[in-house]
Every structure is written in structure tokens, then in C-alpha cells.
Design a protein around this motif. Structure first.
Motif, mmCIF file in Angstrom:
data_model
loop_
_atom_site.group_PDB
_atom_site.id
_atom_site.type_symbol
_atom_site.label_atom_id
_atom_site.label_comp_id
_atom_site.label_asym_id
_atom_site.label_seq_id
_atom_site.Cartn_x
_atom_site.Cartn_y
_atom_site.Cartn_z
ATOM 1 N N VAL A 98 0.866 -1.175 0.000
ATOM 2 C CA VAL A 98 0.000 0.000 0.000
ATOM 3 C C VAL A 98 0.898 1.219 0.000
ATOM 4 C CG1 VAL A 98 -1.754 1.291 1.271
ATOM 5 C CG2 VAL A 98 -1.853 -1.203 1.202
ATOM 6 N N CYS A 99 0.597 2.159 -0.891
ATOM 7 C CA CYS A 99 1.384 3.379 -1.047
ATOM 8 C C CYS A 99 0.448 4.571 -0.902
ATOM 9 C CB CYS A 99 2.044 3.394 -2.423
ATOM 10 S SG CYS A 99 2.990 4.883 -2.779
ATOM 11 N N ALA A 100 0.915 5.638 -0.265
ATOM 12 C CA ALA A 100 0.093 6.836 -0.109
ATOM 13 C C ALA A 100 0.951 8.080 -0.327
ATOM 14 C CB ALA A 100 -0.546 6.887 1.271
ATOM 15 N N VAL A 101 0.293 9.118 -0.805
ATOM 16 C CA VAL A 101 0.945 10.404 -1.033
ATOM 17 C C VAL A 101 -0.061 11.505 -0.719
ATOM 18 C CG1 VAL A 101 0.382 10.437 -3.501
ATOM 19 C CG2 VAL A 101 2.309 11.748 -2.676
ATOM 20 N N VAL B 154 2.414 12.549 5.408
ATOM 21 C CA VAL B 154 1.635 11.394 4.994
ATOM 22 C C VAL B 154 2.125 10.219 5.825
ATOM 23 C CG1 VAL B 154 3.162 10.747 3.081
ATOM 24 C CG2 VAL B 154 0.756 10.062 3.041
ATOM 25 N N SER B 155 1.197 9.344 6.192
ATOM 26 C CA SER B 155 1.526 8.206 7.034
ATOM 27 C C SER B 155 0.687 7.008 6.620
ATOM 28 C CB SER B 155 1.246 8.554 8.497
ATOM 29 O OG SER B 155 1.323 7.417 9.311
ATOM 30 N N VAL B 156 1.320 5.836 6.582
ATOM 31 C CA VAL B 156 0.623 4.578 6.322
ATOM 32 C C VAL B 156 1.084 3.582 7.373
ATOM 33 C CG1 VAL B 156 0.187 2.712 4.698
ATOM 34 C CG2 VAL B 156 0.536 5.005 3.846
ATOM 35 N N GLN B 157 0.124 2.906 8.004
ATOM 36 C CA GLN B 157 0.439 1.913 9.019
ATOM 37 C C GLN B 157 -0.323 0.636 8.738
ATOM 38 O OE1 GLN B 157 -0.813 2.983 12.958
ATOM 39 N NE2 GLN B 157 0.187 1.226 13.905
ATOM 40 N N HIS C 206 -2.490 -8.996 3.525
ATOM 41 C CA HIS C 206 -3.952 -8.971 3.598
ATOM 42 C C HIS C 206 -4.422 -8.260 4.862
ATOM 43 C CE1 HIS C 206 -4.322 -11.519 0.115
ATOM 44 N NE2 HIS C 206 -3.425 -12.354 0.636
ATOM 45 N N ARG C 207 -3.536 -7.463 5.472
ATOM 46 C CA ARG C 207 -3.897 -6.756 6.706
ATOM 47 C C ARG C 207 -4.507 -5.400 6.396
ATOM 48 N NH1 ARG C 207 1.710 -6.733 9.521
ATOM 49 N NH2 ARG C 207 2.277 -6.540 7.356
ATOM 50 N N CYS C 208 -5.269 -4.886 7.352
ATOM 51 C CA CYS C 208 -5.848 -3.547 7.240
ATOM 52 C C CYS C 208 -4.738 -2.512 7.388
ATOM 53 C CB CYS C 208 -6.877 -3.319 8.342
ATOM 54 S SG CYS C 208 -8.188 -4.538 8.386
ATOM 55 N N VAL C 209 -4.983 -1.320 6.861
ATOM 56 C CA VAL C 209 -4.034 -0.212 7.006
ATOM 57 C C VAL C 209 -4.775 1.025 7.516
ATOM 58 C CG1 VAL C 209 -2.436 -0.990 5.221
ATOM 59 C CG2 VAL C 209 -4.304 0.516 4.608
ATOM 60 N N ARG C 210 -4.010 1.912 8.123
ATOM 61 C CA ARG C 210 -4.517 3.204 8.555
ATOM 62 C C ARG C 210 -3.694 4.258 7.817
ATOM 63 N NH1 ARG C 210 -5.636 3.686 14.674
ATOM 64 N NH2 ARG C 210 -3.737 2.461 14.701
ATOM 65 N N VAL C 211 -4.371 5.235 7.233
ATOM 66 C CA VAL C 211 -3.710 6.252 6.415
ATOM 67 C C VAL C 211 -4.064 7.625 6.971
ATOM 68 C CG1 VAL C 211 -3.509 7.238 4.093
ATOM 69 C CG2 VAL C 211 -3.871 4.780 4.375
ATOM 70 N N SER C 212 -3.085 8.517 7.018
ATOM 71 C CA SER C 212 -3.359 9.901 7.414
ATOM 72 C C SER C 212 -2.475 10.839 6.603
ATOM 73 C CB SER C 212 -3.119 10.105 8.911
ATOM 74 O OG SER C 212 -1.760 9.902 9.216
ATOM 75 N N GLY C 213 -2.909 12.077 6.493
ATOM 76 C CA GLY C 213 -2.149 13.086 5.778
ATOM 77 C C GLY C 213 -2.545 14.468 6.241
ATOM 78 N N GLN D 284 -4.736 21.646 8.394
ATOM 79 C CA GLN D 284 -5.804 20.668 8.211
ATOM 80 C C GLN D 284 -5.257 19.283 7.912
ATOM 81 O OE1 GLN D 284 -8.819 21.961 5.540
ATOM 82 N NE2 GLN D 284 -9.155 23.886 6.605
ATOM 83 N N SER D 285 -6.000 18.270 8.330
ATOM 84 C CA SER D 285 -5.545 16.895 8.133
ATOM 85 C C SER D 285 -6.732 15.967 7.956
ATOM 86 C CB SER D 285 -4.706 16.449 9.326
ATOM 87 O OG SER D 285 -5.517 16.406 10.493
ATOM 88 N N ILE D 286 -6.404 14.722 7.606
ATOM 89 C CA ILE D 286 -7.417 13.663 7.491
ATOM 90 C C ILE D 286 -6.774 12.382 7.983
ATOM 91 C CG2 ILE D 286 -6.875 12.981 5.127
ATOM 92 C CD1 ILE D 286 -9.975 12.760 4.765
ATOM 93 N N SER D 287 -7.588 11.522 8.566
ATOM 94 C CA SER D 287 -7.116 10.238 9.042
ATOM 95 C C SER D 287 -8.228 9.230 8.892
ATOM 96 C CB SER D 287 -6.699 10.353 10.513
ATOM 97 O OG SER D 287 -6.149 9.131 10.951
ATOM 98 N N THR D 288 -7.866 8.021 8.498
ATOM 99 C CA THR D 288 -8.862 6.959 8.339
ATOM 100 C C THR D 288 -8.801 6.037 9.542
ATOM 101 O OG1 THR D 288 -7.376 5.388 7.275
ATOM 102 C CG2 THR D 288 -8.521 6.976 5.842
ATOM 103 N N GLY D 289 -9.796 5.227 9.681
ATOM 104 C CA GLY D 289 -9.708 4.088 10.587
ATOM 105 C C GLY D 289 -8.983 2.986 9.839
ATOM 106 N N TRP D 290 -9.200 1.744 10.229
ATOM 107 C CA TRP D 290 -8.597 0.624 9.528
ATOM 108 C C TRP D 290 -9.373 0.406 8.229
ATOM 109 C CZ3 TRP D 290 -3.997 -0.326 11.016
ATOM 110 C CH2 TRP D 290 -3.626 -0.192 12.355
ATOM 111 N N ILE D 291 -8.671 0.482 7.089
ATOM 112 C CA ILE D 291 -9.302 0.346 5.784
ATOM 113 C C ILE D 291 -8.608 -0.735 4.962
ATOM 114 C CG2 ILE D 291 -10.147 2.729 5.698
ATOM 115 C CD1 ILE D 291 -7.761 3.362 3.834
ATOM 116 N N LEU D 292 -9.159 -1.050 3.821
ATOM 117 C CA LEU D 292 -8.613 -2.025 2.869
ATOM 118 C C LEU D 292 -8.438 -3.395 3.507
ATOM 119 C CD1 LEU D 292 -5.921 0.202 1.114
ATOM 120 C CD2 LEU D 292 -8.316 -0.067 0.535
#
Length: 129
Positions: free
Chosen positions: A62-65, A79-82, A108-115, A120-128
Motif C-alpha cells: 500500500v502506497c500513499a501520497v 503522509v503516514s501509512v500503518q 492482507h492486513r488492514c491499514v490506517r492512512v493519514s495526511g 488541516q488533516s485527514i485520518s482513516t480508521g482501519w481500511i482495505l
């Protein structure tokens, strides 16, 4: 064919390759050709007030920008991916266009993404999952 002719052909071929490589590096559109530098399929777009986080997935990676809404002036961006069970991979600093890309192997694990861009920022819960 004698050895002198072979050397001349090799030298000519090398010169052509070097020249084409230099032209590819110097072309004005090269920065716009790959704005995110992530490979794979775009699976999420996370817009927020001052920017957007784009998330890509390919072969368990998983890649994020984070892209600024108004690029040009340097501002604090991150940007952060966990992947679940691992520590986050983060890119943060003063950038003019984008933060990242950051890539993790999620399998096949879930990821958490933030940026974030500026305040201002955004953050997800566990996705994908």
C-alpha cells in the motif's frame, strides 16, 4: 569485422544511449509525468480542505501520497501509512507540492492512512481489510 570496427560501433551505441538518457532527464514534462510516484491501482482518494491523500495498492503493498490543494509555497505536510500490527511509515516536513510517497507491505492486513497540509488533516480508521 575487425576489432577497430567493433569498438567504433560500441562507442557510437554508447553515445546514443547517453544522449537519449540526458534528453529524458532534461525534458520539461518529466516532473508532471508521474506526480505521485506510487505504483498500482488507486483505491482511495481522501480529500480535505487543503489537500488530498491518494492511496494505491499493488501486490500486497500500500502506497500513499499527500498532494497540496495549492502547490507552490512550502508548507508543513505529512503522509503516514500503518499496516495493522506494525509501526507507521511517515514522511513529513516542509514541502511545496507533496509529501511522500510512503509504502508499506500490508499483505492482507488492514491499514490506517493519514495526511496533512498546513493546519488541516485527514485520518482513516482501519481500511482495505
Amino acid at each position: 569485422m575487425d576489432s577497430g570496427a567493433i569498438r567504433r560501433r560500441l562507442a557510437r551505441g554508447t553515445a546514443v544511449l547517453v544522449a537519449s538518457g540526458l534528453l529524458a532527464l532534461a525534458s520539461p514534462g518529466s516532473a508532471d509525468a508521474a506526480p505521485t510516484q506510487c505504483v498500482g491501482r488507486k483505491v482511495k482518494v481522501l480529500p480535505f480542505g487543503t489537500g488530498t491523500v491518494q492511496v494505491y495498492k499493488r501486490n500486497g503493498y500500500v502506497c500513499a501520497v499527500t498532494l497540496a490543494e495549492r502547490p507552490g509555497r512550502r508548507t508543513a505536510m505529512s503522509v503516514s501509512v500503518q499496516a495493522r500490527g506494525n509501526r507507521p511509515v511517515v514522511d513529513s516536513g516542509q514541502f511545496a507540492v507533496r509529501a511522500g510517497p510512503v509504502t508499506v507491505h500490508a499483505g492482507h492486513r488492514c491499514v490506517r492512512v493519514s495526511g496533512s497540509v498546513g493546519p488541516q488533516s485527514i485520518s482513516t480508521g482501519w481500511i482495505l481489510c
